[in-house]
Design an enzyme around this catalytic site. Structure first.
Site, short mmCIF file in Angstrom:
data_model
loop_
_atom_site.label_atom_id
_atom_site.label_comp_id
_atom_site.label_asym_id
_atom_site.label_seq_id
_atom_site.Cartn_x
_atom_site.Cartn_y
_atom_site.Cartn_z
CG LEU A 40 -2.00 -1.09 1.27
CD1 LEU A 40 -2.69 -0.93 2.49
CD2 LEU A 40 -2.82 -1.06 0.22
N GLY A 41 2.09 1.22 0.64
CA GLY A 41 2.88 2.29 0.57
C GLY A 41 4.22 2.11 0.78
CB THR A 66 1.92 0.75 4.48
OG1 THR A 66 2.50 1.76 5.52
CG2 THR A 66 0.46 0.42 5.09
CG ASP A 79 1.61 13.52 8.91
OD1 ASP A 79 1.70 14.75 8.30
OD2 ASP A 79 2.06 12.73 8.56
N GLY A 136 10.49 4.68 1.94
CA GLY A 136 11.98 4.47 2.28
C GLY A 136 12.27 4.33 3.79
#
Length: 389
Positions: free
Chosen positions: A18-19, A26, A144, A22
């Site tokens: 999913l992500g 995920t 965030d 670096g």
């Protein structure tokens, strides 16, 4: 390197990435130990310690796990597991509930823009989550909030995800915190390591501006550090003012907490900052110089068609002149043109919506009752004059 279908920690079977920023990866995974009848899909966040990963990264990762374990809110993905795997590479894993849906960043990427109605829905739902987080003891700051961390679920509810920047206590003098946040969404005090509840409000406001304009807040022009967006959106002036207050550069000029922000948003009050409080200036008197909300200006059909009745519930006593035969019609026209402004200043209203509902009722009554009566009177007068001449 992880592979699709690979099983980690003897339990989670990797399905799809999913992500990857670096530092963290995920993955969508299947929980092979999920109880019968329960949803088996989960989100697994992985941190490979070593290389570019620093102690601060691990500290944030562990803090996220510790805090998520304590959170119980229907719009925050539920904590499931935290583990460590030493398989040549030291992996730390955090497992959460999977929320089927689409991030607001993905919607922006395909050119979708928010209407004011949708933006208000998002604002309301996120503020409710922030009320829960900020009022915990100790309070929790997300730090965030941005479109990629807001999920529009398949159930049409908004979810707040990715607590990787979470802070579980307010900054104290002499205590330093890891500086986190995303440029454009995080306010200046956060980059100074001094996040407060109003910092999350700024990030939410900047996110909503991005959703309305399609332009990342970091790319918008600024004046005195204030985002200049009003000319790029098609929303009510009250909502523009609300967003401007959410994104004030100085935290003390924003809403002081999420409850205050949601109260101002829901009531749709004509607001102005006075000692950081929100006031309703209705009932200030007809001769007052206080501004009247632009949203209520316009022709008032109830005051025009039923002036003899309308003036009592709206407490516009100058309307008594409509009973004077010589000037009654002129007064009715004046009340139609100025009725909204006079009514707002003459008595207290709970909110703009309360005012609008009241005037809407009078408009319907005027059309159904006042208009036919006026028409009958005009026809009667015309026939009387015709019989005379």
């Amino acid at each position: 390197m992880l592979q699709i279908e690979q099983i980690i920690h003897h339990r989670y079977q990797i399905q799809q990435q999913l992500g990857n920023n670096g530092i963290r990866q995920t993955w969508l995974a299947k929980d092979l130990q999920a109880a019968d009848g329960e949803e088996s899909l989960v989100v697994v966040k992985l941190l490979a310690f070593g290389g570019t990963v620093q102690w601060d990264d691990l500290k944030l990762f562990e803090r996220e796990a510790q805090i998520l374990k304590q959170l119980k809110h229907p719009r925050i993905p539920q904590y499931i597991d935290y583990f460590c795997v030493d398989d040549r590479t030291l992996w730390f894993g955090l497992v959460q509930e999977y929320i089927p849906g689409e991030s607001l960043k993905e919607k922006l990427a395909v050119g979708k823009r928010c209407t004011e109605k949708h933006a208000r829905k998002i604002a309301t739902e996120v503020l409710k989550i922030l009320i829960y987080l900020h009022e915990l003891n100790p309070g929790v700051l997300h730090r965030d909030i941005k479109p990629s961390n807001l999920i529009w679920g398949e159930d049409n509810q908004i979810y707040l995800v990715d607590f990787g920047a979470v802070q579980d206590k307010a900054a104290k003098e002499g205590v330093t915190f890891t500086v986190v946040g995303t440029y454009g969404y995080a306010p200046m005090e956060q980059f100074g390591g001094r996040a407060v509840p109003a910092s999350d409000l700024y990030a939410l406001g900047a996110s909503l501006i991005h959703l309305l304009t399609g332009v990342p807040p970091g790319d918008l022009p600024q004046q005195d550090l204030r985002l200049q967006f009003a000319d790029r959106v098609n929303v009510s002036s009250s909502f523009v003012r609300w967003l401007q207050k959410m994104t004030e550069p100085a935290p003390e000029q924003r809403f002081s907490n999420a409850r205050q922000a949601i109260e101002a948003l829901k009531s749709n009050l004509a607001v102005k900052p006075v000692n950081n409080k929100i006031i309703n200036n209705s009932g200030c008197g007809i001769n007052s110089t206080e501004p009247v909300p632009e949203e209520i200006l316009g022709w008032n059909w109830g005051a025009f068609l039923l002036p003899w009745l309308w003036l009592w519930t709206n407490q516009v006593w100058c309307g008594l002149f409509c009973f004077v035969p010589q000037i009654g019609w002129f007064m009715a026209i004046a009340m139609g043109a100025k009725g909204n402004e006079w009514a707002w200043r003459s008595r207290q209203w709970r909110s703009i919506e309360h005012f609008k509902e009241h005037q809407r009722g009078w408009a319907i009554a005027g059309i159904l009752v006042g208009a036919p009566i006026s028409l009958i009177l005009w026809i009667t007068a015309f026939l009387a004059l015709k019989s005379i001449f």
